[in-house]
Design an enzyme around this catalytic site. Structure first.
Site: not given
Ligand code: MN
Length: 413
Positions: A118, A125, A230, A353, A243, A227, A191, A193, A247, A223
Site C-alpha cells: 500500500d 492526503h 496507528q 481528514e 492496517k 488510527r 481509506e 483507494e 482491506t 484500506d
Molecule cells: Mn492506505
C-alpha cells in the site's frame, strides 16, 4: 469514444456501470459453484461455459490469475473475442444461454492476491495526515516529493466487497494516557483507494513504461485503518497492526484496456523526479470516486467525492519504484494507490481528514454525526469513468463494521 452497443439490452443504458466498453472480470457463485464471469449490463457471462473461441484452459480455476499470467496478447485477444460475441447478433442464441442475472449471483474474490503493498501517494492526503500527526511545518516527509512511499501489507487481509469487518483490538496510547493500554479501536476509519493488479511478473528493475504494460486492471480498495493504533505504533517502521485487520476490494477487475480512453497526466512536479521515475505519457485515469456511509438500518450519505487524477504518483511509477531493489513482482500482486484526497474539504478520502482528527464531525443525512466509524456502519466506495454517452463503472466496494470480539481473559489481564 462512444458507447459500443450490445445485444444485451441493459448494457446499452447510459446508467449501467457495465456497457460493452467495460467488460470487467469477476468470480461469482450461483447455483452452488464458483465460476469466472464478465459483467455485461445487469448480467454476468459465465465465460468458462461459452466455448466459441474462448479457451477453457484459462477458466479452469475460479480466479483470473491464469488469464493474467498468459500475458498481454491473450488479454487483448480475449477482450476482442468477448466484444464480438456480445455485439454480433449472430452469436446471440449460443451465448445468451450462459448469461446469469447479477441479482442471483454472489461475488467472490476475483483473483488470488499474491502480495499486497500500500502506498501513500496523494499530495493532499499526505499534507493533511502529516499536519495532524506532526504539525504543518513537518507535514510532508523530506522524501515524499521524490519517492512513492509504501509499506508491505498482508495479502491475507484482502477481502471482497460484502465481507463484514470486525473492529480490531490493539495496543494504543492516546494523548491523555500516561501508559499504553490494550483496547478496542476507538478511531476506526476507511481509506478510499484504487488498487492496481499486477498481471505480469518481473525479475530485476522495470521502467515506468514497462510497469504500465504489466498492470492488468484496477479495483476499488478500502484500506480499513485503526488510527489510534496507528498513531502509537507507526514510528519508525510505518503502519503495522493498524492496517492488518482487513482491506476490502470491489469484485470486478476493470481492465486497463477499458480505462485507456480516460488516461490523464499526473499533476505538475513540485520537485523534479529522478529520471527512472519520469513518465513517458499520461498514466493516471480520470475516475470519479465517492465514499458513502450508512448507519445500521439507515440511509446512506455521500461523505466524500474525489478523483483518481489527484494522485501525485501513478501505479506505473509505484510499480517501477517497487522493482528498483530487484524485488520480484508476481502475477496477482495488489498495489494500493494510497488514500485519494483532493484539495476541497469534501474531497478527502478518510474520516481522519474529513473530521480533521475527530475535531469537526461529519453530519449525515439523518442528522447523526460521525468522527470515526461506529459499529453497524456500512461503508461503500464507488468509482466511474465517464465517457460521452457511457460510463465505465467499478460497481461497489462495501463493508459493514462489526463490533469488536469479546476479549479473551489472557489479553484482558
Ligand atoms: Mn492506505
Amino acid at each position: 469514444m462512444a458507447l459500443m452497443r450490445s445485444w444485451v439490452e441493459s448494457a446499452n443504458s447510459p446508467e449501467t456501470d457495465f456497457p460493452l466498453n467495460n467488460l470487467p472480470y469477476g468470480v461469482f457463485e450461483a447455483g452452488g459453484h464458483a465460476r469466472m464471469g464478465v459483467a455485461i449490463g445487469d448480467r454476468i457471462l459465465d465465460v468458462g461455459a461459452v466455448g466459441h473461441g474462448l479457451d477453457p484452459a484459462l477458466f479452469a480455476e475460479p480466479a483470473w490469475n491464469a488469464v493474467m499470467a498468459a500475458g498481454p496478447e491473450v488479454w487483448a485477444a480475449l477482450r476482442a473475442r468477448l466484444t464480438e460475441l456480445l455485439s454480433d447478433p449472430a452469436h446471440r442464441a449460443a451465448v445468451e444461454l450462459h448469461l446469469v442475472a447479477q441479482d442471483s449471483a454472489r461475488m467472490l474474490m476475483p483473483f488470488r492476491v499474491s502480495e499486497y503493498t500500500d502506498f501513500y501517494a496523494s499530495r493532499h492526503h499526505a499534507q493533511n495526515v502529516g499536519t495532524m500527526f506532526r504539525g504543518p511545518e513537518n507535514a510532508l516527509p523530506p522524501n515524499w516529493l521524490s519517492i512513492p512511499i509504501g509499506y508491505n501489507g498482508r495479502a491475507s487481509s484482502v477481502v471482497v466487497s460484502g465481507t463484514p469487518v470486525t473492529r480490531p483490538w490493539g495496543q494504543l496510547k492516546g494523548p491523555e494516557d500516561t501508559l499504553p493500554r490494550f483496547g478496542s479501536c476507538a478511531r476506526f476509519d476507511l481509506e478510499l483507494e484504487l488498487g492496481a493488479i499486477v498481471g505480469q511478473p518481473s525479475e530485476g528493475m522495470v521502467s515506468v513504461a514497462e510497469a504500465d504494460r504489466m498492470i492488468f486492471g484496477y479495483v476499488l480498495l478500502n484500506d480499513w485503518s485503526a488510527r489510534d493504533i496507528q498513531a502509537w505504533e507507526y514510528l519508525p517502521l510505518g503502519p503495522f497492526q493498524a492496517k492488518a485487520t482487513a482491506t476490502s476490494i470491489s469484485p470486478w477487475i476493470v481492465t486497463a484496456a477499458a480505462l485507456e480512453p480516460f488516461r490523464t497526466p499526473t499533476p505538475k512536479r513540485e520537485r523534479p523526479l529522478l529520471p527512472y521515475l519520469r513518465e513517458p505519457g499520461p498514466m493516471l485515469y480520470d475516475i470519479d470516486l465517492e465514499v458513502a456511509l450508512a448507519p445500521e438500518g439507515g440511509t446512506e450519505t455521500v461523505i466524500a467525492c474525489t478523483n483518481y487524477r489527484e494522485m501525485y504518483y501513478s501505479a506505473a511509477q509505484q510499480l517501477c519504484h517497487h522493482t528498483t531493489s530487484g524485488c520480484p513482482m508476481r502475477v496477482g500482486d495488489l498495489l494500493g494507490s494510497g488514500t485519494i484526497s483532493g484539495a476541497a474539504p469534501d474531497s478527502r478520502g478518510s474520516l481522519l481528514e474529513l473530521s480533521w482528527g475527530g475535531k469537526t464531525p461529519v453530519v449525515l443525512a439523518s442528522g447523526e454525526e460521525r468522527r470515526f466509524l461506529e459499529d453497524g456502519d456500512t461503508l461503500t466506495l464507488r468509482g466511474v469513468a465517464r465517457g460521452e454517452d457511457y460510463r465505465i463503472g467499478f460497481g461497489a466496494c462495501s463493508g459493514q463494521v462489526r463490533p469488536a470480539v469479546d476479549l479473551p481473559d489472557w489479553a484482558a489481564g
